[in-house]
Design a protein around this motif. Structure first.
Motif, short mmCIF file in Angstrom:
data_model
loop_
_atom_site.label_atom_id
_atom_site.label_comp_id
_atom_site.label_asym_id
_atom_site.label_seq_id
_atom_site.Cartn_x
_atom_site.Cartn_y
_atom_site.Cartn_z
N TYR A 35 0.60 -1.18 -0.30
CA TYR A 35 0.18 -0.31 0.10
C TYR A 35 0.90 1.65 -0.16
CZ TYR A 35 -3.83 -2.83 0.83
OH TYR A 35 -4.85 -3.41 0.74
N PHE A 42 -4.04 9.15 2.69
CA PHE A 42 -4.63 8.36 1.94
C PHE A 42 -4.18 7.41 1.64
CE2 PHE A 42 -7.85 7.06 -0.26
CZ PHE A 42 -7.96 7.23 -1.87
N LEU A 43 -4.82 6.22 1.86
CA LEU A 43 -3.95 4.56 1.83
C LEU A 43 -4.77 4.04 0.46
CD1 LEU A 43 -2.07 3.21 3.79
CD2 LEU A 43 -4.01 1.82 4.49
N ILE A 45 -4.17 0.61 -2.34
CA ILE A 45 -3.68 -0.65 -2.75
C ILE A 45 -2.51 -0.40 -3.64
CG2 ILE A 45 -4.97 -1.53 -4.01
CD1 ILE A 45 -4.32 -4.31 -2.40
N ILE A 56 -2.94 -8.51 -7.66
CA ILE A 56 -3.89 -7.63 -7.60
C ILE A 56 -2.96 -6.77 -8.61
CG2 ILE A 56 -4.68 -5.21 -6.64
CD1 ILE A 56 -6.48 -7.22 -4.23
N TRP A 96 -6.29 -15.60 2.48
CA TRP A 96 -7.20 -16.03 1.45
C TRP A 96 -8.04 -16.41 2.07
CZ3 TRP A 96 -7.27 -12.03 -2.20
CH2 TRP A 96 -8.00 -12.67 -3.40
N GLY A 99 -11.19 -17.48 -2.21
CA GLY A 99 -11.71 -16.93 -3.20
C GLY A 99 -12.41 -15.31 -2.63
N MET A 101 -12.14 -12.69 -0.20
CA MET A 101 -11.52 -11.34 1.25
C MET A 101 -11.78 -11.31 2.71
SD MET A 101 -9.26 -8.90 2.88
CE MET A 101 -10.07 -7.86 2.24
N GLN A 105 -6.34 -7.48 7.42
CA GLN A 105 -4.78 -8.03 7.23
C GLN A 105 -3.62 -6.88 8.58
OE1 GLN A 105 -4.59 -5.14 3.15
NE2 GLN A 105 -6.12 -6.47 2.24
N TYR B 32 -18.29 -6.95 3.09
CA TYR B 32 -17.38 -6.80 4.46
C TYR B 32 -17.22 -5.76 4.65
CZ TYR B 32 -17.49 -12.04 2.57
OH TYR B 32 -18.03 -13.23 1.93
N PHE B 34 -14.76 -3.12 7.88
CA PHE B 34 -13.60 -2.87 9.13
C PHE B 34 -13.42 -1.75 9.51
CE2 PHE B 34 -11.70 -7.43 7.03
CZ PHE B 34 -12.71 -7.45 6.11
N TYR B 36 -9.69 0.43 10.98
CA TYR B 36 -8.35 -0.38 11.46
C TYR B 36 -7.52 0.94 12.21
CZ TYR B 36 -7.96 -4.11 8.00
OH TYR B 36 -7.58 -5.85 7.33
N LYS B 49 -14.74 -6.85 12.58
CA LYS B 49 -14.31 -6.34 11.43
C LYS B 49 -16.12 -6.84 11.45
CE LYS B 49 -13.19 -11.15 10.57
NZ LYS B 49 -12.17 -12.58 10.24
N ILE B 51 -18.56 -9.02 9.06
CA ILE B 51 -19.08 -9.98 7.96
C ILE B 51 -20.27 -10.41 7.51
CG2 ILE B 51 -18.14 -12.25 6.99
CD1 ILE B 51 -15.73 -9.97 6.83
N PHE B 90 -9.26 4.17 10.32
CA PHE B 90 -9.83 3.75 9.15
C PHE B 90 -10.68 2.93 8.86
CE2 PHE B 90 -6.62 6.36 6.11
CZ PHE B 90 -5.74 6.48 7.03
N ARG B 94 -14.93 -4.63 2.00
CA ARG B 94 -14.34 -5.29 0.48
C ARG B 94 -14.77 -4.96 -0.74
NH1 ARG B 94 -16.87 -9.94 -1.47
NH2 ARG B 94 -15.37 -11.30 -2.56
N THR B 98 -13.22 -7.33 -6.69
CA THR B 98 -11.86 -7.30 -7.53
C THR B 98 -11.12 -7.87 -5.83
OG1 THR B 98 -11.36 -4.71 -6.07
CG2 THR B 98 -12.02 -5.65 -8.82
N ASP B 99 -11.70 -8.42 -5.01
CA ASP B 99 -11.54 -8.24 -3.97
C ASP B 99 -10.29 -7.94 -2.74
OD1 ASP B 99 -11.48 -12.24 -2.18
OD2 ASP B 99 -12.64 -9.97 -2.01
N LYS B 100 -10.68 -6.05 -3.05
CA LYS B 100 -9.59 -5.44 -2.40
C LYS B 100 -9.47 -4.84 -1.52
CE LYS B 100 -9.36 -2.95 -6.53
NZ LYS B 100 -8.99 -1.83 -7.60
N LEU B 101 -9.13 -4.07 0.07
CA LEU B 101 -10.18 -3.23 0.98
C LEU B 101 -9.80 -2.11 -0.35
CD1 LEU B 101 -8.58 -4.13 3.96
CD2 LEU B 101 -10.56 -4.35 2.99
N PHE B 103 -10.16 2.05 1.93
CA PHE B 103 -10.36 2.80 1.94
C PHE B 103 -10.97 3.53 2.29
CE2 PHE B 103 -7.84 0.00 5.46
CZ PHE B 103 -7.03 -0.84 4.40
#
Lengths: 116, 113
Positions: A35, A42-43, A45, A56, A96, A99, A101, A105, B32, B34, B36, B49, B51, B90, B94, B98-101, B103
């Motif tokens: 990241y 600002f965060l 990926i 990714i 993982w 499939g 997530m 993390q 999903y 979260f 942080y 989290k 879910i 933060f 999800r 794309t399964d990305k987080l 934020f």
């Protein structure tokens, strides 16, 4: 016992140089991430690897190249550094789940990169 | 597009008072979600989290969050704030495509003695 470690913690370098940041996790996770956190916190990926396979790949300059020699390591190499690359780079890992997530993390302490 | 919003840049609260840090989301399908926390010069630490299951989720350091589907919110709460809770918080969601987080922009919590 550091779960996710990064080296170096600080990196100051000049424009045009090439540098690498290393990341290791001892959590037994199979997925690792890079990241970028900018000056406004600002965060975003950049990359993610699952079992050494790139899954990714965000729209980042191709000067950035990740490498995962094994599940526990994910390194980030940056060529021809630019002023705009200055930021804090965080490595993270997770497990993982078929499939999807759903697991949290775990983040490393960050590497503060300053390009002058 | 999937997104998460944290409408407050900063929240100030007196020690001992309850705190709320707001988060709203926009995502297709089941979210999903979260939370942080980031202390100065540190990496992000997972708090909690959602879910599936109970709408009230309990997490680390006495924090909890309430999932509200009708309001698409996932606000972080704590009954009694501590000065040591002062940090950057933060919210993340999800992206199911794309399964990305994804934020949020972060909310700075300042707890005053």
């Amino acid at each position: 016992d550091t779960a996710v470690s990064q080296t170096p913690k600080y990196l100051v370098t000049q424009m045009g140089n090439d540098k690498s940041i290393k990341c290791e996790q001892n959590l037994g996770h199979d997925t690792m991430y890079w990241y970028k956190q900018d000056s406004k916190k600002f965060l975003k990926i950049m990359f993610s690897y699952n079992n050494k396979e790139l899954i990714i790949n965000e729209t980042v300059p191709n000067r950035f190249s990740p490498k995962s020699p094994d599940k526990a390591h994910l390194n980030l190499h940056i060529n021809s550094l630019e002023l705009g690359d200055s930021a804090v780079y965080f490595c993270a890992s997770s497990q993982w789940s078929g499939g999807a997530m759903e697991y949290e993390q775990y983040f490393g302490p960050g590497t503060r990169l300053t390009v002058t | 597009a999937q997104s998460v919003a944290q409408p407050e840049d900063q929240v100030n609260v007196a020690e001992g008072n309850p705190l709320t840090v707001k988060c709203t989301y926009s995502v297709s399908g089941n979210p999903y979600l979260f939370w942080y926390v980031q202390y100065p010069n540190r990496g992000l630490q997972f708090l909690l989290k959602y879910i599936t299951g109970d709408n009230l989720v309990k997490g680390s350091y006495g924090f909890e969050a309430e999932f509200n589907k009708s309001q698409t919110s996932f606000h972080l709460k704590k009954p009694s704030a501590l000065v040591s809770d002062s940090a950057l918080y933060f919210c993340a969601v999800r992206d199911p495509n794309t399964d990305k987080l994804i934020f949020g922009t972060g909310t700075r919590l300042q707890v005053f003695p």
